[in-house]
Design a protein around this motif. Structure first.
Motif, PDB file in Angstrom:
ATOM      1  N   UNK A  84      12.601  11.806  -3.896  1.00 37.66           N
ATOM      2  CA  UNK A  84      11.869  12.586  -4.898  1.00 37.66           C
ATOM      3  C   UNK A  84      11.593  11.758  -6.149  1.00 37.66           C
ATOM      4  N   UNK A  85      12.561  10.947  -6.533  1.00 38.05           N
ATOM      5  CA  UNK A  85      12.375  10.095  -7.708  1.00 38.05           C
ATOM      6  C   UNK A  85      11.234   9.098  -7.498  1.00 38.05           C
ATOM      7  N   UNK A  86      11.147   8.569  -6.286  1.00 39.24           N
ATOM      8  CA  UNK A  86      10.061   7.635  -5.991  1.00 39.24           C
ATOM      9  C   UNK A  86       8.711   8.351  -5.979  1.00 39.24           C
ATOM     10  N   UNK A  87       8.684   9.566  -5.432  1.00 34.00           N
ATOM     11  CA  UNK A  87       7.436  10.340  -5.421  1.00 34.00           C
ATOM     12  C   UNK A  87       6.984  10.672  -6.847  1.00 34.00           C
ATOM     13  N   UNK A  88       7.937  11.029  -7.691  1.00 33.02           N
ATOM     14  CA  UNK A  88       7.583  11.372  -9.074  1.00 33.02           C
ATOM     15  C   UNK A  88       7.081  10.150  -9.821  1.00 33.02           C
ATOM     16  N   UNK A  89       7.585   8.984  -9.463  1.00 30.61           N
ATOM     17  CA  UNK A  89       7.119   7.761 -10.103  1.00 30.61           C
ATOM     18  C   UNK A  89       5.664   7.488  -9.733  1.00 30.61           C
ATOM     19  N   UNK A  90       5.329   7.752  -8.485  1.00 32.38           N
ATOM     20  CA  UNK A  90       3.940   7.579  -8.047  1.00 32.38           C
ATOM     21  C   UNK A  90       3.009   8.501  -8.829  1.00 32.38           C
ATOM     22  N   UNK A  91       3.414   9.756  -8.999  1.00 30.30           N
ATOM     23  CA  UNK A  91       2.601  10.727  -9.731  1.00 30.30           C
ATOM     24  C   UNK A  91       2.472  10.362 -11.208  1.00 30.30           C
ATOM     25  N   UNK A  92       3.522   9.768 -11.742  1.00 31.07           N
ATOM     26  CA  UNK A  92       3.559   9.439 -13.162  1.00 31.07           C
ATOM     27  C   UNK A  92       2.434   8.494 -13.572  1.00 31.07           C
ATOM     28  N   UNK A  93       2.123   7.554 -12.686  1.00 28.54           N
ATOM     29  CA  UNK A  93       1.127   6.528 -13.008  1.00 28.54           C
ATOM     30  C   UNK A  93      -0.260   6.822 -12.431  1.00 28.54           C
ATOM     31  N   UNK A  94      -0.394   7.934 -11.739  1.00 27.08           N
ATOM     32  CA  UNK A  94      -1.572   8.184 -10.920  1.00 27.08           C
ATOM     33  C   UNK A  94      -2.886   8.063 -11.689  1.00 27.08           C
ATOM     34  N   UNK A  95      -2.975   8.647 -12.867  1.00 26.21           N
ATOM     35  CA  UNK A  95      -4.239   8.618 -13.606  1.00 26.21           C
ATOM     36  C   UNK A  95      -4.331   7.443 -14.573  1.00 26.21           C
ATOM     37  N   UNK A  96      -3.371   6.532 -14.505  1.00 25.27           N
ATOM     38  CA  UNK A  96      -3.393   5.338 -15.351  1.00 25.27           C
ATOM     39  C   UNK A  96      -3.856   4.117 -14.554  1.00 25.27           C
ATOM     40  N   UNK A  97      -3.458   4.056 -13.289  1.00 24.55           N
ATOM     41  CA  UNK A  97      -3.773   2.910 -12.448  1.00 24.55           C
ATOM     42  C   UNK A  97      -5.134   3.039 -11.789  1.00 24.55           C
ATOM     43  N   UNK A  98      -5.725   1.911 -11.480  1.00 20.47           N
ATOM     44  CA  UNK A  98      -6.944   1.899 -10.675  1.00 20.47           C
ATOM     45  C   UNK A  98      -6.555   2.196  -9.222  1.00 20.47           C
TER      46      UNK A  98
END
Length: 220
Positions: A180-194
């Motif tokens: 879950x922590x890894x999934x939340x990390x992915x979501x955290x950067x979603x609209x920042x990364x290309x």
């Protein structure tokens, strides 16, 4: 001044320096910490949530003792020291997270600044959600904790493991928490990364999940 030979010696020296403690106050604080240390040695297997409850109780007792021991000026200095220590840990954890993502995804300065602000707030919310007093009995405490303390890095997993001491159940809960922590990390950067940057980060996160699953499978 006494020679500094251990981490607890260094903590007491800094505490004395910041609060201008008298020798009697130093002795009283050490006595209080020794009493708290005794409560954190259950002597038998205990589920994580119960141990955290005991730790919070010990931290609350320490706060009460310090309130009676310190002058108003010293209490204010202690509060400032405690807050500064928390802020430093939050900043360090946030910078470490961003450094990892930056190396993987080639963040631009603008992306890095935006991501750092978001990560910092996430880390702060997590730290501030912990029960009051717990910070005083963690390994990162500004107080000399002796040989018994709760590792700050284990707090979140202890809170997630729940009641019970079944090793298999705890192992499964810990695996789920890590994923879950890894999934939340992915979501955290979603609209920042290309899209390409997000894909690179996702590949790394999926590799970590595979490692977590293999470790869990090996432990069964």
């Amino acid at each position: 001044p006494a020679a500094i030979q251990t981490k607890d010696d260094a903590k007491m020296a800094r505490l004395t320096e910041a609060l201008n403690l008298t020798p009697d106050q130093q002795a009283a604080i050490l006595k209080t910490m020794t009493m708290a240390e005794a409560t954190l040695k259950p002597g038998e297997p205990i589920d994580p949530l119960k141990l955290l409850d005991i730790a919070v109780g010990a931290g609350t007792a320490i706060e009460k003792e310090l309130a009676a021991l310190l002058s108003p000026e010293q209490a204010a200095a202690f509060a400032a020291l405690r807050k500064r220590s928390q802020d430093n840990r939050i900043e360090t954890d946030s910078q470490n997270q961003i450094a990892t993502v930056s190396k993987l995804t080639d963040l631009s300065p603008e992306q890095r600044e935006k991501a750092l602000e978001r990560v910092r707030e996430t880390v702060r919310q997590n730290v501030e959600s912990r029960p009051k007093g717990l910070d005083l009995v963690l390994d990162t405490s500004v107080l000399p904790t002796g040989s018994t303390f709760i590792a700050e890095s284990a707090v979140d997993s202890m809170r997630a493991l729940g009641d019970g001491t079944d090793p298999a159940q705890q192992s499964e809960s810990f695996r789920d928490l890590q994923r879950r922590n890894l999934d939340s990390r992915s979501e955290l950067y979603k609209d920042i990364l290309t899209p390409a940057q997000q894909a690179r980060l996702q590949l790394d996160l999926e590799e970590r999940k595979q490692v977590i699953d293999r470790v869990a499978e090996f432990g069964r």
